[in-house]
Design a protein around this motif. Structure first.
Motif, PDB file in Angstrom:
ATOM      1  N   ASN A  78       0.993  -1.214  -0.184  1.00  0.00           N
ATOM      2  CA  ASN A  78      -0.254   0.001   0.116  1.00  0.00           C
ATOM      3  C   ASN A  78       0.712   1.327  -0.018  1.00  0.00           C
ATOM      4  O   ASN A  78       0.623   2.352  -0.829  1.00  0.00           O
ATOM      5  N   LEU A  79       2.085   1.266   0.676  1.00  0.00           N
ATOM      6  CA  LEU A  79       2.861   2.268   0.701  1.00  0.00           C
ATOM      7  C   LEU A  79       3.542   2.531  -0.587  1.00  0.00           C
ATOM      8  O   LEU A  79       3.574   3.815  -1.030  1.00  0.00           O
ATOM      9  N   VAL A  80       4.075   1.516  -1.148  1.00  0.00           N
ATOM     10  CA  VAL A  80       4.511   1.439  -2.632  1.00  0.00           C
ATOM     11  C   VAL A  80       3.271   2.344  -3.576  1.00  0.00           C
ATOM     12  O   VAL A  80       3.833   3.313  -4.265  1.00  0.00           O
ATOM     13  N   ASN A  81       2.256   1.668  -3.619  1.00  0.00           N
ATOM     14  CA  ASN A  81       1.192   2.296  -4.356  1.00  0.00           C
ATOM     15  C   ASN A  81       1.001   3.622  -4.532  1.00  0.00           C
ATOM     16  O   ASN A  81       0.532   4.369  -5.226  1.00  0.00           O
ATOM     17  N   LYS A  82       1.287   4.225  -3.188  1.00  0.00           N
ATOM     18  CA  LYS A  82       0.860   5.597  -2.797  1.00  0.00           C
ATOM     19  C   LYS A  82       1.883   6.380  -2.948  1.00  0.00           C
ATOM     20  O   LYS A  82       1.865   7.641  -2.796  1.00  0.00           O
ATOM     21  N   GLY A  83       3.073   5.815  -3.037  1.00  0.00           N
ATOM     22  CA  GLY A  83       4.438   6.675  -3.101  1.00  0.00           C
ATOM     23  C   GLY A  83       5.098   7.046  -1.948  1.00  0.00           C
ATOM     24  O   GLY A  83       5.842   7.911  -1.660  1.00  0.00           O
ATOM     25  N   TYR A  84       4.803   6.398  -0.671  1.00  0.00           N
ATOM     26  CA  TYR A  84       5.047   6.539   0.573  1.00  0.00           C
ATOM     27  C   TYR A  84       6.347   5.857   1.032  1.00  0.00           C
ATOM     28  O   TYR A  84       6.613   5.964   2.171  1.00  0.00           O
ATOM     29  N   ILE A  85       7.015   4.959   0.210  1.00  0.00           N
ATOM     30  CA  ILE A  85       8.052   4.343   0.785  1.00  0.00           C
ATOM     31  C   ILE A  85       9.008   4.399  -0.539  1.00  0.00           C
ATOM     32  O   ILE A  85       8.674   4.589  -1.606  1.00  0.00           O
ATOM     33  N   LYS A  86      10.309   4.270  -0.085  1.00  0.00           N
ATOM     34  CA  LYS A  86      11.291   4.473  -1.289  1.00  0.00           C
ATOM     35  C   LYS A  86      12.397   3.530  -0.582  1.00  0.00           C
ATOM     36  O   LYS A  86      12.587   3.307   0.551  1.00  0.00           O
TER      37      LYS A  86
ATOM     38  N   ILE B 289      15.870   1.151   3.269  1.00  0.00           N
ATOM     39  CA  ILE B 289      14.387   1.374   3.036  1.00  0.00           C
ATOM     40  C   ILE B 289      13.929   2.416   4.127  1.00  0.00           C
ATOM     41  O   ILE B 289      14.091   2.410   4.918  1.00  0.00           O
ATOM     42  N   GLN B 290      13.028   3.407   3.495  1.00  0.00           N
ATOM     43  CA  GLN B 290      12.628   4.569   4.048  1.00  0.00           C
ATOM     44  C   GLN B 290      11.205   4.713   3.664  1.00  0.00           C
ATOM     45  O   GLN B 290      10.771   4.544   2.605  1.00  0.00           O
ATOM     46  N   TYR B 291      10.302   4.966   4.799  1.00  0.00           N
ATOM     47  CA  TYR B 291       9.036   5.022   4.505  1.00  0.00           C
ATOM     48  C   TYR B 291       8.250   6.370   5.415  1.00  0.00           C
ATOM     49  O   TYR B 291       8.845   6.557   6.582  1.00  0.00           O
ATOM     50  N   LEU B 292       7.249   6.678   5.114  1.00  0.00           N
ATOM     51  CA  LEU B 292       6.784   8.024   5.809  1.00  0.00           C
ATOM     52  C   LEU B 292       5.977   7.374   7.045  1.00  0.00           C
ATOM     53  O   LEU B 292       5.263   6.230   6.938  1.00  0.00           O
ATOM     54  N   SER B 293       5.851   8.083   7.937  1.00  0.00           N
ATOM     55  CA  SER B 293       5.115   7.687   9.362  1.00  0.00           C
ATOM     56  C   SER B 293       3.770   7.919   9.092  1.00  0.00           C
ATOM     57  O   SER B 293       3.140   8.501   8.169  1.00  0.00           O
ATOM     58  N   SER B 294       2.899   7.071   9.870  1.00  0.00           N
ATOM     59  CA  SER B 294       1.121   7.216   9.913  1.00  0.00           C
ATOM     60  C   SER B 294       0.889   8.489  10.045  1.00  0.00           C
ATOM     61  O   SER B 294      -0.054   8.908   9.694  1.00  0.00           O
TER      62      SER B 294
END
Length: 365
Positions: free
Chosen positions: A27-35, A49-54
């Motif tokens: 879900n994070l990948v689909n929304k561009g919230y992870i890289k 791997i980095q992703y946005l917090s909730s």
């Protein structure tokens, strides 16, 4: 479209990603919230791997943060739609916080020589104070280990920047360095001698720095050069600050002499501090203590001779701005009776309250 490295794709299928489950990762990948960033071929994890917090994701989806685009590595570029307070990070990266350039060099410009090792950056202290007193322009800042006096300097700078009226109390001993101790002892001097005391940190560093920074000159009377950085509009160091400062030496008073009213002159600065240090610290002219002190500028009054209470109450009624009084009497009944006849918010009994509040090692004989 974001192209995922093989490692991240595999994580989505089989493993967790730093506490994120496979489904959440998708879900994070689909929304561009992870890289995936920083390729590390010599380590088991090939990519960081980095992703946005909730909380950040919630801000984006509820419209408090707007997405402006994407960076080259696929990360979201966004900005807050409204300014808001945030907790400071545990690590700061600010060139103005460099202790050498903005601590040691500033102090040396004021004192003309290196009198203190490793003073803090003026701007680092200012920024720390700003975090906790930004919405408290009348705060009182107390520094029990004043050292070179950076805290007072920073408080004055912060007040000048935002129009605040913060006050600062600095406390320091007057010790000398190890090298100075040896040099002084070799010359036959002891603590308490004038030659010894003038090299102590309070007299040699803290107080000169405080006075010079307020008046805008160095210890030799020459105007300070340069501007205070990070201030808008720019402020010249030579302009100094609109501030008042007073120096007090802490000493011990004999409790019996205090209780007999024989040390009132030495006590007066403490009463002034207790009532908020308003106006210039009052002083007694001459050795004789008056029957009373009515101090509108300082907003407190002192009755020293209780036999003149009627006159004291009459004069006090002419100054409704005075809401703090000190009443000297040995008798609790007399004290309570006088308080009932005064229209004030705070009253203290001398010399009992003074001795109770400022007694050292209370309970010992």
């Amino acid at each position: 479209m974001v192209v995922l490295p093989y490692f991240l794709s595999e994580m989505m299928e089989r493993k967790c990603c730093g506490g994120v489950t496979p489904n959440t990762c998708k879900n994070l990948v689909n929304k561009g919230y992870i890289k995936a960033t920083k390729y590390t071929p010599d380590k088991p994890q090939l990519f960081v791997i980095q992703y946005l917090s909730s909380g950040t994701i919630k801000d984006i989806e509820e419209g408090r943060v707007t997405v402006k685009g994407y960076s080259k590595d696929g990360g979201i570029v966004a900005e807050n739609l409204e300014s808001r307070m945030a907790m400071p990070k545990t690590q700061w990266n600010n060139e103005l916080h460099d202790a050498r350039d903005y601590g040691t060099k500033i102090l040396k410009e004021i004192l003309g020589e290196a009198r203190f090792d490793f003073p803090k950056s003026l701007y680092a202290v200012r920024d720390c104070l700003k975090l906790f007193t930004l919405e408290k322009p009348n705060a009182i800042i107390i520094d029990f280990f004043a050292g070179s006096g950076t805290t007072m300097h920073a408080v004055n700078l912060l007040n000048a920047e935002d129009g605040g009226h913060r006050r600062c109390i600095m406390v320091t001993n007057n010790e000398v360095s190890a090298d100075e101790t040896k040099m002084l002892k070799d010359k036959g001097y002891q603590p308490g001698d004038e030659e010894w005391e003038k090299l102590g940190i309070a007299h040699y560093v803290t107080w000169p720095r405080t006075v010079c920074s307020i008046e805008g000159h160095d210890v030799n009377g020459k105007q300070l050069k340069g501007d205070y950085l990070g201030s808008e509009p720019p402020m010249h160091m030579s302009d100094g600050f609109r501030a008042n400062v007073a120096f007090f030496k802490l000493g011990f008073l004999n409790p019996t002499a205090v209780s007999l009213g024989m040390r009132f002159s030495e006590m007066l600065p403490t009463l002034w501090l207790k009532t908020g240090a308003k106006g210039k610290c009052p002083e007694l002219s001459g050795k004789q203590v008056p029957d009373m002190l009515i101090l509108p500028e300082n907003q407190f009054a002192v009755l020293i001779n209780e036999n003149t209470f009627a006159n004291f109450a009459e004069k006090l009624a002419e100054h409704p701005e005075i809401q703090t009084v000190f009443l000297a009497t040995d008798y609790e009944v007399n004290y309570q009776s006088m308080v009932k006849n005064l229209n004030v918010t705070e009253a203290y009994q001398l010399y009992r309250d003074y001795l109770d509040h400022f007694r050292v090692n209370r309970g010992r004989n």
